[in-house]
Write a protein that holds these residues in place. Structure first.
Motif, PDB file in Angstrom:
ATOM      1  N   UNK A 140      20.872  82.989  73.065  1.00 28.69           N
ATOM      2  CA  UNK A 140      21.815  82.421  73.843  1.00 28.69           C
ATOM      3  C   UNK A 140      21.143  81.256  74.296  1.00 28.69           C
ATOM      4  N   UNK A 141      19.623  81.768  75.018  1.00 32.36           N
ATOM      5  CA  UNK A 141      19.100  81.178  75.725  1.00 32.36           C
ATOM      6  C   UNK A 141      18.640  79.997  74.937  1.00 32.36           C
ATOM      7  N   UNK A 142      17.755  80.529  73.526  1.00 27.99           N
ATOM      8  CA  UNK A 142      17.067  79.393  72.474  1.00 27.99           C
ATOM      9  C   UNK A 142      17.964  79.760  71.615  1.00 27.99           C
ATOM     10  N   UNK A 240      10.102  84.609  66.005  1.00 29.02           N
ATOM     11  CA  UNK A 240      10.914  85.283  66.118  1.00 29.02           C
ATOM     12  C   UNK A 240      11.962  83.954  67.260  1.00 29.02           C
ATOM     13  N   UNK A 241      11.014  83.348  68.217  1.00 26.97           N
ATOM     14  CA  UNK A 241      10.982  82.110  68.877  1.00 26.97           C
ATOM     15  C   UNK A 241      11.476  80.787  68.165  1.00 26.97           C
ATOM     16  N   UNK A 242      10.588  80.805  67.291  1.00 26.23           N
ATOM     17  CA  UNK A 242      10.891  79.248  66.903  1.00 26.23           C
ATOM     18  C   UNK A 242      12.164  79.713  65.507  1.00 26.23           C
ATOM     19  N   UNK A 243      12.456  80.533  64.914  1.00 32.10           N
ATOM     20  CA  UNK A 243      13.660  80.878  64.534  1.00 32.10           C
ATOM     21  C   UNK A 243      14.257  81.233  65.654  1.00 32.10           C
ATOM     22  N   UNK A 244      15.205  81.910  66.450  1.00 32.48           N
ATOM     23  CA  UNK A 244      15.771  81.679  67.211  1.00 32.48           C
ATOM     24  C   UNK A 244      16.353  80.128  67.776  1.00 32.48           C
ATOM     25  N   UNK A 245      15.699  79.432  68.058  1.00 35.11           N
ATOM     26  CA  UNK A 245      15.516  77.392  67.571  1.00 35.11           C
ATOM     27  C   UNK A 245      16.298  76.855  66.973  1.00 35.11           C
ATOM     28  N   UNK A 300      18.981  86.612  64.613  1.00 38.29           N
ATOM     29  CA  UNK A 300      19.585  87.061  65.591  1.00 38.29           C
ATOM     30  C   UNK A 300      20.296  88.385  65.055  1.00 38.29           C
ATOM     31  N   UNK A 301      20.079  88.888  64.341  1.00 40.89           N
ATOM     32  CA  UNK A 301      20.544  89.986  62.880  1.00 40.89           C
ATOM     33  C   UNK A 301      19.741  90.895  63.661  1.00 40.89           C
ATOM     34  N   UNK A 302      18.547  90.804  63.540  1.00 41.21           N
ATOM     35  CA  UNK A 302      17.564  91.923  63.642  1.00 41.21           C
ATOM     36  C   UNK A 302      16.795  91.686  65.383  1.00 41.21           C
ATOM     37  N   UNK A 303      16.665  91.040  65.432  1.00 47.31           N
ATOM     38  CA  UNK A 303      15.481  90.440  67.060  1.00 47.31           C
ATOM     39  C   UNK A 303      15.704  90.374  68.362  1.00 47.31           C
ATOM     40  N   UNK A 304      17.786  89.686  67.616  1.00 51.21           N
ATOM     41  CA  UNK A 304      18.008  89.080  69.029  1.00 51.21           C
ATOM     42  C   UNK A 304      18.216  90.224  70.766  1.00 51.21           C
ATOM     43  N   UNK A 305      18.179  90.143  71.518  1.00 55.61           N
ATOM     44  CA  UNK A 305      18.712  90.617  72.839  1.00 55.61           C
ATOM     45  C   UNK A 305      19.510  91.917  72.850  1.00 55.61           C
ATOM     46  N   UNK A 306      20.830  91.150  72.382  1.00 49.13           N
ATOM     47  CA  UNK A 306      22.059  91.544  71.648  1.00 49.13           C
ATOM     48  C   UNK A 306      22.106  92.353  70.617  1.00 49.13           C
TER      49      UNK A 306
END
Length: 317
Positions: A140-142, A240-245, A300-306
């Motif tokens: 949600x943040x990234x 993971x950070x790059x992918x989230x963005x 989002x599916x595998x490594x998100x905070x949610x």
């Protein structure tokens, strides 16, 4: 229930911020009382902190290797001891086994070990007690901005001064790439600039808002990594950070990295691999956008905070 966290740093320390502090508000929302302490460096200060431990409580220790007496005291003072590790802290210098011995002691004493990747889980004294739990990224943040707002010539690397040396794997290929694509530039965001700083490399000091802005501006995120016993324990959070963005990735095939990227086309084995990966990225811009969208869905599916919070909560309570 009250959970006590002993951490190696504060909210600005990357590992503590990502593997502990992100979870605290969610635990509190679930009615779980939390208490968080940065582990002091001095023996006497640590002893005072240990004496304050509530009996019959749950203690979460973040990747600190204690001596056998401290481990024994912690075991006596809590009903549940959880140890968290996201680096190969058991790797010793030449001729020493101190870290390896202490790592075995605390992972044997713990009721549960949270390991950032399979390599770390296998290194514990009792792998049956270890659960692989990636470092979560808050999707949600990234989140991606409009692709049209991105700079088509911008490559990003985000990290700390201790990892700047890994850029030496990338710089020769980057120099060669710029002969064909001279507008390409690399933004290095860290707590210190690389030395020397090659042509086409721009340094920006890290802070949370600048990090988010760079991730929305760049077109490609990189993670070069030397292959050593220590780096094989890295958890690939940059990826993971790059992918989230919504950023496509180009990374070294070291440790957990191959399992995080979308496929072999996002890996660079050597200097020629980096040259080819960069050329492929800048010659096929439409493919970059599709890779970014697919990476976003994967993380989002595998490594998100949610996705990871319910598992984290169940493992530590």
């Amino acid at each position: 229930m009250k959970l006590v966290f002993w951490t190696i740093g504060n909210a600005r320390t990357a590992s503590t911020r990502l593997r502990v502090h992100q979870y605290l508000p969610l635990l509190q929302q679930d009615g779980i009382a939390v208490e968080c302490h940065e582990i002091p460096k001095g023996f006497l200060q640590r002893k005072v902190l240990r004496l304050k431990l509530p009996k019959a409580g749950h203690l979460f220790v973040q990747k600190k290797l204690f001596g056998p007496r401290t481990v024994s005291d912690l075991r006596r003072h809590c009903t549940r001891l959880v140890f968290d590790v996201d680096d190969a802290i058991y790797v010793d210098g030449e001729g020493s086994q101190r870290n390896q011995t202490r790592f075995a002691q605390i992972t044997r004493a713990a009721d549960s070990v949270l390991a950032g990747n399979p390599t770390l889980a296998k290194a514990t004294a009792d792998p049956k007690k270890a659960t692989v739990l990636p470092t979560p990224v808050d999707t949600d943040v990234f989140s991606p901005g409009p692709w049209s707002d991105r700079d088509p010539n911008c490559v990003a690397w985000i990290g700390s001064r201790t990892n700047l040396k890994n850029l030496d794997l990338f710089f020769p290929a980057f120099e060669q790439h710029r002969k064909q694509f001279p507008k390409t530039h690399l933004v290095v965001m860290a707590d210190r600039a690389p030395e020397p700083c090659p042509d086409g490399v721009r340094f920006e000091p890290w802070d949370p808002e600048s990090e988010k802005a760079l991730l929305k501006r760049a077109t490609l995120g990189i993670m070069p990594l030397y292959d050593t016993p220590f780096t094989r324990g890295k958890c690939g959070f940059k990826i993971l950070l790059y992918q989230a963005a919504g950023l496509p990735v180009l990374a070294s095939p070291v440790g957990v990295n191959p399992s995080l990227v979308l496929g072999g086309h996002e890996l660079a084995n050597d200097s020629e691999g980096w040259v080819q990966g960069l050329a492929r990225a800048f010659e096929t811009p439409d493919d970059l956008r599709a890779r970014g969208e697919a990476g976003r869905e994967k993380v989002h599916r595998e490594s998100s905070l949610t996705a990871l919070y319910p598992k984290f909560r169940d493992l530590i309570t």
